[in-house]
Design an enzyme around this catalytic site. Structure first.
Site, PDB file in Angstrom:
ATOM      1  N   LYS A 140       0.835  -1.204   0.000  1.00 18.44           N
ATOM      2  CA  LYS A 140       0.000   0.000   0.000  1.00 18.44           C
ATOM      3  C   LYS A 140       0.873   1.260   0.000  1.00 18.44           C
ATOM      4  O   LYS A 140       0.608   2.212  -0.744  1.00 18.44           O
ATOM      5  CB  LYS A 140      -0.944  -0.005   1.215  1.00 18.44           C
ATOM      6  N   GLN A 146      -4.417  -1.276   9.595  1.00 22.40           N
ATOM      7  CA  GLN A 146      -4.404  -2.623   9.030  1.00 22.40           C
ATOM      8  C   GLN A 146      -5.015  -3.609  10.032  1.00 22.40           C
ATOM      9  O   GLN A 146      -4.607  -3.664  11.193  1.00 22.40           O
ATOM     10  CB  GLN A 146      -2.955  -3.018   8.689  1.00 22.40           C
ATOM     11  N   ASP A 168     -10.670   3.356   3.779  1.00 23.74           N
ATOM     12  CA  ASP A 168     -10.962   1.915   3.670  1.00 23.74           C
ATOM     13  C   ASP A 168     -12.477   1.687   3.534  1.00 23.74           C
ATOM     14  O   ASP A 168     -12.913   0.622   3.105  1.00 23.74           O
ATOM     15  CB  ASP A 168     -10.466   1.189   4.936  1.00 23.74           C
TER      16      ASP A 168
END
Ligand code: NAP
Length: 284
Positions: free
Chosen positions: A53, A97, A120
């Protein structure tokens, strides 16, 4: 093989180059899109994901910050970090995460991220916005699947029947909402579905998001169906594979996504798209 491949790598390259152009344009107005990624603990898969990412951000000219913390970090400390990033004007997107260590409540952490920076798309406000058709961030994996459909000319899905296998909060449910918003008729299947094959055989579009190999086999598909494989599993040789019996289904389907090289790269791409959007919104 009769099915055409939907190439997630090629589509990602195209979308990422569009993001890079938008980022360059925003920079000339004094704003560099910024993404902060927080990793707590040393889960090896998570380490690979966050590295990818951060690298993807650098490739499109974003400012990216990777914050790595020991698994002993307390929930209060993590919430304080998220709050600090919420208030940091150089950061437009925040990604924590998952999974987090067991002593930290994932939900509490996600809900602490500002909805304006929830790239997200996991915040309840983002899920709610999707549900009622308001502006918010779409969860990256299903958003990527929708872009894959769009890439084969399937943007308005009026008259199409889509079957989603799986109902997780991060894939199956938002996928169903996005398909519905695109005017598809949607059926959501899960472990309690009595006759999965009877559902999938009627489908013009099947999205498999289960996490088990061979959930969808050729006998379960209508000829010419579009098959999107979200699953990430390992086969007997230890190679990455999806939920779909690719070799069998490709002989029946009209379009199919491969694993690897399908939905996986699209997920990171849509994270970049969301971060770009967040930066543009904040710049006004
Ligand atoms: P999850 O939370 O474990 O959800 C799995 C879903 O599958 C559940 O809704 C479950 O039903 C359903 N299910 C289980 N067995 C089934 C069966 N035999 N028939 C029909 N439905 C069944 O998983 P997830 O987080 O959504 O992830 C799904 C897969 O996608 C995993 O392989 C994951 O690694 C992958 N994934 C890939 C990406 C990517 O970027 N490519 C991103 C996210 C996830 P119940 O609800 O009834 O338990």
């Amino acid at each position: 093989m009769t099915a055409q491949l939907i190439d997630g790598n090629a589509l990602s390259r195209q979308l990422r180059s569009e993001v890079a152009q938008r980022a360059a344009a925003l920079k000339t107005r004094g704003t560099t899109p910024g993404l902060a990624v927080i990793l707590v603990g040393d889960n090896p898969a998570s380490q690979v994901y966050v590295r990818n990412k951060v690298k993807a951000c650098e490739d499109v000219g974003f400012h990216s910050v990777l914050e790595k913390y020991d698994a002993s970090m307390t929930e209060a400390e993590l919430l304080a970090r998220v709050e600090a990033l919420n208030n940091d004007p150089s950061i437009h997107g925040i990604l924590v995460q998952l999974p987090l260590p067991g002593h930290i409540d994932d939900h509490k952490v996600i809900e602490t991220i500002s909805p304006l920076k929830d790239v997200d798309g996991f915040h309840v406000a983002s899920a709610g916005a999707l549900m009622v058709g308001e502006i918010g961030f779409k969860a990256c994996t299903p958003y990527g699947c929708m872009k894959m459909l769009e890439s084969i000319g399937m943007k308005d899905l009026r008259g199409k029947h889509a079957v989603v296998i799986g109902r997780s909060n991060i894939v199956g449910k938002p996928m169903a909402m996005m398909l519905l918003a695109a005017n598809a008729t949607v059926t959501v299947c899960h472990s309690g579905t009595a006759d999965l094959a009877a559902m999938t055989r009627q489908a013009d579009i099947v999205v498999a998001a289960v996490g088990k190999r061979n959930v969808l086999t050729a006998d379960m598909c209508k000829s010419g169906a579009v098959v999107i494989d979200v699953g990430m599993n390992r086969n007997d040789e230890g190679k990455l594979c999806g939920d779909v019996d690719f070799d069998g289904v490709k002989e029946v389907a009209g379009f199919i996504t491969p694993v690897p090289g399908g939905v996986g790269p699209m997920t990171i791409t849509m994270l970049l798209v969301n971060t770009m959007e967040a930066a543009e919104r904040s710049a006004g």
